[in-house]
Design a protein around this motif. Structure first.
Motif, PDB file in Angstrom:
ATOM      1  N   LEU A 130       0.866  -1.169   0.000  1.00  0.00           N
ATOM      2  CA  LEU A 130       0.000   0.000   0.000  1.00  0.00           C
ATOM      3  C   LEU A 130       0.908   1.225   0.000  1.00  0.00           C
ATOM      4  N   VAL A 131       0.738   2.087  -0.986  1.00  0.00           N
ATOM      5  CA  VAL A 131       1.499   3.331  -1.060  1.00  0.00           C
ATOM      6  C   VAL A 131       0.553   4.452  -0.640  1.00  0.00           C
ATOM      7  N   VAL A 132       0.888   5.102   0.474  1.00  0.00           N
ATOM      8  CA  VAL A 132       0.084   6.210   0.976  1.00  0.00           C
ATOM      9  C   VAL A 132       0.849   7.493   0.678  1.00  0.00           C
ATOM     10  N   HIS A 133       0.249   8.355  -0.100  1.00  0.00           N
ATOM     11  CA  HIS A 133       0.947   9.554  -0.548  1.00  0.00           C
ATOM     12  C   HIS A 133       0.847  10.722   0.428  1.00  0.00           C
ATOM     13  N   GLU A 134      -0.213  10.776   1.230  1.00  0.00           N
ATOM     14  CA  GLU A 134      -0.319  11.823   2.248  1.00  0.00           C
ATOM     15  C   GLU A 134      -1.248  11.347   3.357  1.00  0.00           C
ATOM     16  N   VAL A 135      -0.852  11.647   4.592  1.00  0.00           N
ATOM     17  CA  VAL A 135      -1.658  11.309   5.765  1.00  0.00           C
ATOM     18  C   VAL A 135      -1.867  12.586   6.569  1.00  0.00           C
ATOM     19  N   VAL A 136      -3.130  12.866   6.899  1.00  0.00           N
ATOM     20  CA  VAL A 136      -3.457  14.091   7.625  1.00  0.00           C
ATOM     21  C   VAL A 136      -4.325  13.737   8.831  1.00  0.00           C
ATOM     22  N   LYS A 137      -3.833  14.083  10.030  1.00  0.00           N
ATOM     23  CA  LYS A 137      -4.650  13.915  11.232  1.00  0.00           C
ATOM     24  C   LYS A 137      -5.560  15.130  11.334  1.00  0.00           C
ATOM     25  N   VAL A 138      -6.847  14.887  11.500  1.00  0.00           N
ATOM     26  CA  VAL A 138      -7.825  15.974  11.589  1.00  0.00           C
ATOM     27  C   VAL A 138      -8.681  15.784  12.832  1.00  0.00           C
ATOM     28  N   GLU A 139      -9.306  16.858  13.266  1.00  0.00           N
ATOM     29  CA  GLU A 139     -10.245  16.765  14.388  1.00  0.00           C
ATOM     30  C   GLU A 139     -11.426  15.896  13.969  1.00  0.00           C
ATOM     31  N   MET A 140     -11.985  15.180  14.941  1.00  0.00           N
ATOM     32  CA  MET A 140     -13.098  14.264  14.663  1.00  0.00           C
ATOM     33  C   MET A 140     -14.242  14.978  13.937  1.00  0.00           C
ATOM     34  N   ASP A 141     -14.640  16.165  14.399  1.00  0.00           N
ATOM     35  CA  ASP A 141     -15.746  16.882  13.753  1.00  0.00           C
ATOM     36  C   ASP A 141     -15.424  17.203  12.297  1.00  0.00           C
ATOM     37  N   GLY A 186      -8.891   1.316  16.430  1.00  0.00           N
ATOM     38  CA  GLY A 186      -8.765   2.615  17.084  1.00  0.00           C
ATOM     39  C   GLY A 186      -8.568   3.794  16.155  1.00  0.00           C
ATOM     40  N   VAL A 187      -8.620   3.552  14.845  1.00  0.00           N
ATOM     41  CA  VAL A 187      -8.421   4.622  13.871  1.00  0.00           C
ATOM     42  C   VAL A 187      -9.688   4.771  13.023  1.00  0.00           C
ATOM     43  N   LEU A 188     -10.223   5.982  12.981  1.00  0.00           N
ATOM     44  CA  LEU A 188     -11.347   6.315  12.115  1.00  0.00           C
ATOM     45  C   LEU A 188     -10.768   7.073  10.934  1.00  0.00           C
ATOM     46  N   PHE A 189     -11.065   6.627   9.711  1.00  0.00           N
ATOM     47  CA  PHE A 189     -10.393   7.245   8.571  1.00  0.00           C
ATOM     48  C   PHE A 189     -11.204   7.188   7.288  1.00  0.00           C
ATOM     49  N   SER A 190     -10.762   8.014   6.354  1.00  0.00           N
ATOM     50  CA  SER A 190     -11.255   7.984   4.975  1.00  0.00           C
ATOM     51  C   SER A 190     -10.021   8.063   4.089  1.00  0.00           C
ATOM     52  N   PHE A 191     -10.169   7.621   2.877  1.00  0.00           N
ATOM     53  CA  PHE A 191      -9.050   7.724   1.941  1.00  0.00           C
ATOM     54  C   PHE A 191      -9.586   8.002   0.554  1.00  0.00           C
ATOM     55  N   SER A 192      -8.737   8.611  -0.254  1.00  0.00           N
ATOM     56  CA  SER A 192      -9.090   8.804  -1.658  1.00  0.00           C
ATOM     57  C   SER A 192      -8.039   8.091  -2.495  1.00  0.00           C
ATOM     58  N   TYR A 235      -7.579  11.072   9.056  1.00  0.00           N
ATOM     59  CA  TYR A 235      -7.914  10.181  10.150  1.00  0.00           C
ATOM     60  C   TYR A 235      -8.029  10.936  11.462  1.00  0.00           C
ATOM     61  N   SER A 236      -8.673  10.268  12.398  1.00  0.00           N
ATOM     62  CA  SER A 236      -8.784  10.730  13.765  1.00  0.00           C
ATOM     63  C   SER A 236      -8.795   9.478  14.641  1.00  0.00           C
ATOM     64  N   LYS A 237      -8.378   9.614  15.873  1.00  0.00           N
ATOM     65  CA  LYS A 237      -8.418   8.481  16.786  1.00  0.00           C
ATOM     66  C   LYS A 237      -9.850   8.283  17.282  1.00  0.00           C
ATOM     67  N   MET A 238     -10.267   7.018  17.356  1.00  0.00           N
ATOM     68  CA  MET A 238     -11.580   6.662  17.900  1.00  0.00           C
ATOM     69  C   MET A 238     -11.397   5.308  18.564  1.00  0.00           C
ATOM     70  N   LYS A 239     -11.248   5.340  19.874  1.00  0.00           N
ATOM     71  CA  LYS A 239     -10.851   4.142  20.621  1.00  0.00           C
ATOM     72  C   LYS A 239     -11.792   2.961  20.393  1.00  0.00           C
ATOM     73  N   PHE A 266      -2.549  -1.172   7.865  1.00  0.00           N
ATOM     74  CA  PHE A 266      -2.475   0.285   7.778  1.00  0.00           C
ATOM     75  C   PHE A 266      -2.601   0.908   9.164  1.00  0.00           C
ATOM     76  N   ALA A 267      -3.590   0.472   9.959  1.00  0.00           N
ATOM     77  CA  ALA A 267      -3.789   1.029  11.306  1.00  0.00           C
ATOM     78  C   ALA A 267      -2.563   0.773  12.172  1.00  0.00           C
ATOM     79  N   LYS A 268      -1.983  -0.397  12.061  1.00  0.00           N
ATOM     80  CA  LYS A 268      -0.774  -0.717  12.833  1.00  0.00           C
ATOM     81  C   LYS A 268       0.375   0.199  12.409  1.00  0.00           C
ATOM     82  N   TRP A 269       0.563   0.371  11.113  1.00  0.00           N
ATOM     83  CA  TRP A 269       1.614   1.253  10.594  1.00  0.00           C
ATOM     84  C   TRP A 269       1.389   2.684  11.076  1.00  0.00           C
ATOM     85  N   LEU A 270       0.130   3.150  11.003  1.00  0.00           N
ATOM     86  CA  LEU A 270      -0.188   4.520  11.399  1.00  0.00           C
ATOM     87  C   LEU A 270       0.071   4.718  12.893  1.00  0.00           C
TER      88      LEU A 270
END
Length: 119
Positions: free
Chosen positions: A12-23, A43-49, A73-77, A110-114
């Motif tokens: 999996l090649v991820v070109h950019e990762v951005v942590k954002v607020e949950m809202d 524990g990771v809530l995410f979207s990808f394009s 992504y944002s953390k969501m336990k 992916f979640a483990k890597w992140l």
């Protein structure tokens, strides 16, 4: 009988990762056509394009390499099937579906890597 070959993703090649607020993560999934779901894994809530399916990207995909152009992504336990956003703009509580993808090898890796990369 048809031969069936299983060929899992090798890279999996991820070109950019951005942590954002949950809202903000929830808000970005709201479209005029409806709400797009989010993914949750370990524990990771995410979207990808993904990148557009050009010949090069399709060739990579066939060889087992997929590309995610951008991950937000944002953390969501704990997993919850619905995330709620109390949005002042719409003057209502908006609900966004959350899909538990913890059974996906790709998403678990992916979640483990992140999580490892965040430390």
């Amino acid at each position: 009988m048809v031969d069936i070959t299983y060929s899992p993703v090798r890279e999996l090649v991820v070109h950019e990762v951005v942590k954002v607020e949950m809202d903000d993560l929830l808000r970005e999934r709201i479209t005029p056509a409806g709400n797009m779901p989010l993914y949750w894994c370990d524990g990771v809530l995410f979207s990808f394009s993904s990148l557009p399916m050009t010949k090069k990207i399709v060739d990579d995909y066939i060889r087992g390499t997929i590309h995610w152009m951008e991950v937000h992504y944002s953390k969501m336990k704990e997993y919850a099937p619905v995330a709620e956003l109390n949005d002042e703009h719409y003057n209502s509580v908006l609900k966004i579906r959350v899909i538990d993808t913890s059974k996906s090898d790709l998403h678990r890796d992916f979640a483990k890597w992140l999580n490892k990369s965040l430390k």
